[in-house]
Design a protein around this motif. Structure first.
Motif, mmCIF file in Angstrom:
data_model
loop_
_atom_site.group_PDB
_atom_site.id
_atom_site.type_symbol
_atom_site.label_atom_id
_atom_site.label_comp_id
_atom_site.label_asym_id
_atom_site.label_seq_id
_atom_site.Cartn_x
_atom_site.Cartn_y
_atom_site.Cartn_z
ATOM 1 N N VAL A 167 4.085 -42.945 14.354
ATOM 2 C CA VAL A 167 2.703 -43.416 14.489
ATOM 3 C C VAL A 167 2.225 -43.924 13.131
ATOM 4 N N PRO A 168 1.951 -45.219 12.997
ATOM 5 C CA PRO A 168 1.543 -45.767 11.699
ATOM 6 C C PRO A 168 0.156 -45.286 11.276
ATOM 7 N N GLY A 169 -0.037 -45.222 9.968
ATOM 8 C CA GLY A 169 -1.347 -44.869 9.437
ATOM 9 C C GLY A 169 -1.654 -43.392 9.421
ATOM 10 N N MET A 170 -0.678 -42.554 9.768
ATOM 11 C CA MET A 170 -0.929 -41.118 9.813
ATOM 12 C C MET A 170 -0.753 -40.454 8.450
ATOM 13 N N GLY A 171 -0.044 -41.113 7.544
ATOM 14 C CA GLY A 171 0.198 -40.504 6.242
ATOM 15 C C GLY A 171 1.229 -39.398 6.326
ATOM 16 N N LYS A 172 1.318 -38.607 5.276
ATOM 17 C CA LYS A 172 2.282 -37.510 5.228
ATOM 18 C C LYS A 172 1.957 -36.476 6.301
ATOM 19 N N ILE A 173 2.994 -36.036 7.000
ATOM 20 C CA ILE A 173 2.801 -35.064 8.072
ATOM 21 C C ILE A 173 2.212 -33.770 7.531
ATOM 22 N N ALA A 174 1.165 -33.306 8.186
ATOM 23 C CA ALA A 174 0.515 -32.051 7.795
ATOM 24 C C ALA A 174 0.292 -31.217 9.049
ATOM 25 N N TYR A 175 0.766 -29.989 9.029
ATOM 26 C CA TYR A 175 0.645 -29.129 10.209
ATOM 27 C C TYR A 175 -0.679 -28.377 10.198
ATOM 28 N N VAL A 176 -1.748 -29.153 10.290
ATOM 29 C CA VAL A 176 -3.096 -28.598 10.347
ATOM 30 C C VAL A 176 -3.817 -29.249 11.518
ATOM 31 N N GLU A 177 -4.858 -28.588 11.986
ATOM 32 C CA GLU A 177 -5.554 -29.048 13.182
ATOM 33 C C GLU A 177 -6.132 -30.450 13.022
ATOM 34 N N LYS A 178 -6.707 -30.757 11.869
ATOM 35 C CA LYS A 178 -7.315 -32.071 11.643
ATOM 36 C C LYS A 178 -6.279 -33.180 11.816
ATOM 37 N N TYR A 179 -5.092 -32.963 11.276
ATOM 38 C CA TYR A 179 -4.030 -33.965 11.389
ATOM 39 C C TYR A 179 -3.601 -34.116 12.842
ATOM 40 N N TYR A 180 -3.458 -32.989 13.522
ATOM 41 C CA TYR A 180 -3.030 -33.057 14.923
ATOM 42 C C TYR A 180 -4.046 -33.796 15.782
ATOM 43 N N LEU A 181 -5.330 -33.546 15.578
ATOM 44 C CA LEU A 181 -6.359 -34.201 16.382
ATOM 45 C C LEU A 181 -6.355 -35.716 16.157
ATOM 46 N N LYS A 182 -6.070 -36.131 14.922
ATOM 47 C CA LYS A 182 -5.961 -37.567 14.637
ATOM 48 C C LYS A 182 -4.761 -38.157 15.370
ATOM 49 N N TYR A 183 -3.652 -37.455 15.320
ATOM 50 C CA TYR A 183 -2.436 -37.868 16.032
ATOM 51 C C TYR A 183 -2.699 -37.931 17.535
ATOM 52 N N ASN A 184 -3.376 -36.938 18.062
ATOM 53 C CA ASN A 184 -3.715 -36.878 19.483
ATOM 54 C C ASN A 184 -4.577 -38.073 19.890
ATOM 55 N N ASP A 185 -5.543 -38.423 19.057
ATOM 56 C CA ASP A 185 -6.406 -39.577 19.346
ATOM 57 C C ASP A 185 -5.598 -40.869 19.387
ATOM 58 N N ASN A 186 -4.696 -41.034 18.426
ATOM 59 C CA ASN A 186 -3.860 -42.241 18.384
ATOM 60 C C ASN A 186 -2.975 -42.358 19.620
ATOM 61 N N ILE A 187 -2.412 -41.238 20.027
ATOM 62 C CA ILE A 187 -1.538 -41.233 21.198
ATOM 63 C C ILE A 187 -2.333 -41.581 22.457
ATOM 64 N N ASN A 188 -3.511 -41.006 22.603
ATOM 65 C CA ASN A 188 -4.328 -41.278 23.788
ATOM 66 C C ASN A 188 -4.795 -42.732 23.835
ATOM 67 N N GLU A 189 -5.135 -43.288 22.681
ATOM 68 C CA GLU A 189 -5.549 -44.692 22.634
ATOM 69 C C GLU A 189 -4.394 -45.611 23.038
ATOM 70 N N LYS A 190 -3.192 -45.269 22.598
ATOM 71 C CA LYS A 190 -2.028 -46.084 22.957
ATOM 72 C C LYS A 190 -1.745 -45.984 24.449
ATOM 73 N N CYS A 191 -1.940 -44.814 25.015
ATOM 74 C CA CYS A 191 -1.753 -44.648 26.457
ATOM 75 C C CYS A 191 -2.709 -45.547 27.230
ATOM 76 N N GLU A 192 -3.951 -45.612 26.786
ATOM 77 C CA GLU A 192 -4.936 -46.465 27.448
ATOM 78 C C GLU A 192 -4.503 -47.928 27.403
ATOM 79 N N GLU A 193 -3.985 -48.352 26.254
ATOM 80 C CA GLU A 193 -3.529 -49.737 26.113
ATOM 81 C C GLU A 193 -2.361 -50.031 27.050
ATOM 82 N N LEU A 194 -1.373 -49.149 27.061
ATOM 83 C CA LEU A 194 -0.196 -49.372 27.899
ATOM 84 C C LEU A 194 -0.541 -49.309 29.380
ATOM 85 N N ASN A 195 -1.410 -48.393 29.760
ATOM 86 C CA ASN A 195 -1.798 -48.292 31.168
ATOM 87 C C ASN A 195 -2.602 -49.506 31.614
ATOM 88 N N SER A 196 -3.379 -50.069 30.700
ATOM 89 C CA SER A 196 -4.105 -51.300 31.014
ATOM 90 C C SER A 196 -3.115 -52.426 31.283
#
Length: 257
Positions: A167-196
């Motif tokens: 996932v581009p733009g995520m920076g260095k992997i960090a196992y913290v909640e803030k990082y995961y929520l950002k990753y989760n948002d990116n994944i969900n946005e991509k799902c919306e694009e592909l499903n469209s």
């Protein structure tokens, strides 16, 4: 990969998952290879159905969805064998009682789709809670916690290194909640694009349309839009990105259909 909107690329990569998993299994030693294949099939295909069967509208006892201690232990084992193995984490998870696991997972699932609330409740399990103040346990715990929640809902992507790296733009992997929520948002946005794009896909039918034009019989084919029924979920997207990274690691070619 992530920037692509071509459905053929995404479907071809997802279809390569068995080959990517087989390559990873082959890289393991002895029984670990067979165990990973067995656990992956259980986590990806069997476990979601077991959880769904316990939901209040299906379970006649009305207990709601939950996980057993044995299931949480297997989820953790799957996570560790699919990624980096840490035996200490496995023993910590095994120290939970079945009653505790059922109570905590039931309460956490009841809070969903509030991801943060669900993760907070799940942190009550030994060995899968959030990081300590020193941060020493952060890379051991959040991934297991997310794996539990991802087993419950396909709208939660597992926190694999391979998928996060893709996932581009995520920076260095960090196992913290803030990082995961950002990753989760990116994944969900991509799902919306592909499903469209899936819904907008055009398929040509074999039904001929006949009409009379200037005294001549004309035959043409109707072109109609049909929804194929395929839906991209965060769970599937994580699997696809994981496949992409692993295929590149082992030199596996992904051929578009």
């Amino acid at each position: 990969m992530f920037a692509s909107a071509q459905l053929s690329v995404w479907h071809a990569t997802l279809d390569a998952y068995p080959r990517a998993l087989a390559a990873l299994c082959d890289s393991k030693k002895g029984a670990n290879a067979l165990r990973l294949a067995e656990l992956d099939q259980w986590y990806q295909e069997t476990l979601p159905g077991l959880i769904i069967a316990r939901k209040p509208d299906i379970d006649p006892q009305g207990h709601g969805a939950y996980l057993t201690r044995e299931e949480v232990v297997k989820i953790t084992e799957w996570k560790l064998k699919r990624g980096k193995f840490r035996p200490r984490l496995q023993s910590l998870v095994e120290s939970n009682t079945d009653a505790t696991v059922q109570k905590i997972t039931s309460e956490a699932f009841a809070k969903f789709p509030n991801v943060q609330a669900s993760l907070k409740i799940l942190s009550g399990l030994k060995g899968v809670g959030p990081a300590t103040a020193s941060g020493r346990r952060v890379n051991l715990t959040l991934g297991s916690l997310v794996a539990i929640l991802a087993a419950f809902s396909p709208s939660i992507p597992f926190m694999s290194d391979e998928a996060m790296e893709a996932v581009p733009g995520m920076g260095k992997i960090a196992y913290v909640e803030k990082y995961y929520l950002k990753y989760n948002d990116n994944i969900n946005e991509k799902c919306e694009e592909l499903n469209s794009n899936e819904r907008a896909g055009e398929l040509r039918t074999n039904d001929a349309v006949y009409m009379i034009l200037n005294g001549r019989l004309i035959c043409s084919y109707r072109k109609i839009k049909l929804f194929t029924g395929f839906v991209w979920t965060p769970r599937l997207l994580e699997r696809t990105l994981w496949t992409y990274t692993v295929c590149h690691r082992f030199g596996i070619e992904i051929a578009e259909g």
